[in-house]
Design a protein around this motif. Structure first.
Motif, PDB file in Angstrom:
ATOM      1  N   ARG A  63       2.682  -9.821 -11.166  1.00  0.00           N
ATOM      2  CA  ARG A  63       1.271  -9.584 -10.855  1.00  0.00           C
ATOM      3  C   ARG A  63       0.856 -10.363  -9.610  1.00  0.00           C
ATOM      4  O   ARG A  63       0.170  -9.830  -8.742  1.00  0.00           O
ATOM      5  N   GLU A  67      -0.535  -8.517  -6.388  1.00  0.00           N
ATOM      6  CA  GLU A  67      -1.901  -8.803  -5.948  1.00  0.00           C
ATOM      7  C   GLU A  67      -1.895  -9.324  -4.514  1.00  0.00           C
ATOM      8  O   GLU A  67      -2.738  -8.941  -3.711  1.00  0.00           O
ATOM      9  N   HIS A  70      -1.737  -6.646  -2.123  1.00  0.00           N
ATOM     10  CA  HIS A  70      -2.874  -5.720  -2.224  1.00  0.00           C
ATOM     11  C   HIS A  70      -2.460  -4.352  -2.764  1.00  0.00           C
ATOM     12  O   HIS A  70      -2.946  -3.315  -2.309  1.00  0.00           O
ATOM     13  N   VAL A  71      -1.587  -4.358  -3.769  1.00  0.00           N
ATOM     14  CA  VAL A  71      -1.174  -3.128  -4.432  1.00  0.00           C
ATOM     15  C   VAL A  71      -2.317  -2.685  -5.338  1.00  0.00           C
ATOM     16  O   VAL A  71      -2.954  -3.506  -6.018  1.00  0.00           O
ATOM     17  N   ALA A  72      -2.604  -1.381  -5.344  1.00  0.00           N
ATOM     18  CA  ALA A  72      -3.689  -0.822  -6.155  1.00  0.00           C
ATOM     19  C   ALA A  72      -3.507  -1.195  -7.622  1.00  0.00           C
ATOM     20  O   ALA A  72      -2.388  -1.273  -8.129  1.00  0.00           O
ATOM     21  N   SER A  73      -4.624  -1.407  -8.315  1.00  0.00           N
ATOM     22  CA  SER A  73      -4.580  -1.924  -9.687  1.00  0.00           C
ATOM     23  C   SER A  73      -3.816  -1.010 -10.651  1.00  0.00           C
ATOM     24  O   SER A  73      -3.101  -1.503 -11.523  1.00  0.00           O
ATOM     25  N   ASP A  74      -3.947   0.314 -10.527  1.00  0.00           N
ATOM     26  CA  ASP A  74      -3.209   1.213 -11.422  1.00  0.00           C
ATOM     27  C   ASP A  74      -1.704   1.055 -11.231  1.00  0.00           C
ATOM     28  O   ASP A  74      -0.947   0.990 -12.202  1.00  0.00           O
ATOM     29  N   ASP A  75      -1.253   1.003  -9.976  1.00  0.00           N
ATOM     30  CA  ASP A  75       0.169   0.804  -9.692  1.00  0.00           C
ATOM     31  C   ASP A  75       0.624  -0.569 -10.183  1.00  0.00           C
ATOM     32  O   ASP A  75       1.702  -0.711 -10.772  1.00  0.00           O
ATOM     33  N   ARG A  76      -0.204  -1.566  -9.957  1.00  0.00           N
ATOM     34  CA  ARG A  76       0.105  -2.934 -10.382  1.00  0.00           C
ATOM     35  C   ARG A  76       0.311  -2.985 -11.899  1.00  0.00           C
ATOM     36  O   ARG A  76       1.273  -3.580 -12.390  1.00  0.00           O
ATOM     37  N   ASP A  77      -0.594  -2.365 -12.637  1.00  0.00           N
ATOM     38  CA  ASP A  77      -0.498  -2.361 -14.099  1.00  0.00           C
ATOM     39  C   ASP A  77       0.792  -1.680 -14.575  1.00  0.00           C
ATOM     40  O   ASP A  77       1.471  -2.169 -15.475  1.00  0.00           O
ATOM     41  N   LEU A 167       3.747   3.735  -4.123  1.00  0.00           N
ATOM     42  CA  LEU A 167       2.463   3.033  -4.155  1.00  0.00           C
ATOM     43  C   LEU A 167       1.378   3.880  -3.512  1.00  0.00           C
ATOM     44  O   LEU A 167       1.605   4.547  -2.501  1.00  0.00           O
ATOM     45  N   ALA A 168       0.195   3.819  -4.104  1.00  0.00           N
ATOM     46  CA  ALA A 168      -0.969   4.582  -3.597  1.00  0.00           C
ATOM     47  C   ALA A 168      -1.452   3.984  -2.290  1.00  0.00           C
ATOM     48  O   ALA A 168      -1.299   2.831  -2.007  1.00  0.00           O
TER      49      ALA A 168
END
Length: 168
Positions: A63, A67, A70-77, A167-168
């Motif tokens: 994580r 973070e 700056h990876v989008a939160s949906d991809d990060r999850d 990644l988005a």
């Protein structure tokens, strides 16, 4: 002073971390380089003791790296959950070794994750149909759903689990 995990991951930027009250140390190396036009390539590697307490640590390290990139939160999850499943499998199944390795590589619009160990190894099985009742045995099926690509390879010694997520 360079840290080494004995797996060729010698790097002067590596850090050695000791978790109080636990057996073993954790070797961490995070390398980052600009690839032009404001894009970055990140390569993070960590060697962990094959103990249950390291799975949440691997998840939190993942994580933090995502973070920071700056990876989008949906991809990060999705990546964080898949890392947790892959590391949990290494801890649970690599019984003949005392450590495993996690590598996160971000670049080219994707995140590639590798979890390797030197245990007895296993091969990928057909995905199980989920009944919603099983409490274990669903890790690779979960990773298959979250990632764009999944490779499970038996090695000598050990197992490699590699997945890729655009990644988005």
């Amino acid at each position: 002073m360079a840290a080494s995990d004995g797996n060729g991951w010698d790097d002067p930027a590596a850090a050695r971390v000791w978790a109080p009250g636990t057996a073993g140390t954790v070797n961490v190396a995070v390398l980052s380089a600009a690839t032009g036009k404001g894009k970055r390539m990140i390569d993070a590697r960590v060697t962990l003791p094959r103990q249950r307490w390291t799975v949440p640590l691997a998840r939190h390290l993942t994580r933090a790296v995502l973070e920071g990139a700056h990876v989008a939160s949906d991809d990060r999850d999705d990546i964080e959950l898949a890392v947790s499943e892959a590391c949990g499998n290494a801890v649970r199944h690599a019984r003949s070794t005392d450590r495993y390795h996690l590598r996160l590589h971000l670049g080219g619009g994707a995140c590639v994750v590798e979890v390797t160990d030197e245990g007895a190894g296993f091969g990928p099985s057909a995905p199980r149909a989920s009944t919603g009742v099983a409490s274990s045995g669903r890790g690779l099926a979960i990773i298959r759903r979250l990632a764009d690509e999944l490779v499970v390879r038996r090695r000598r010694p050990g197992t490699l689990v590699r997945f890729r997520k655009r990644l988005a």
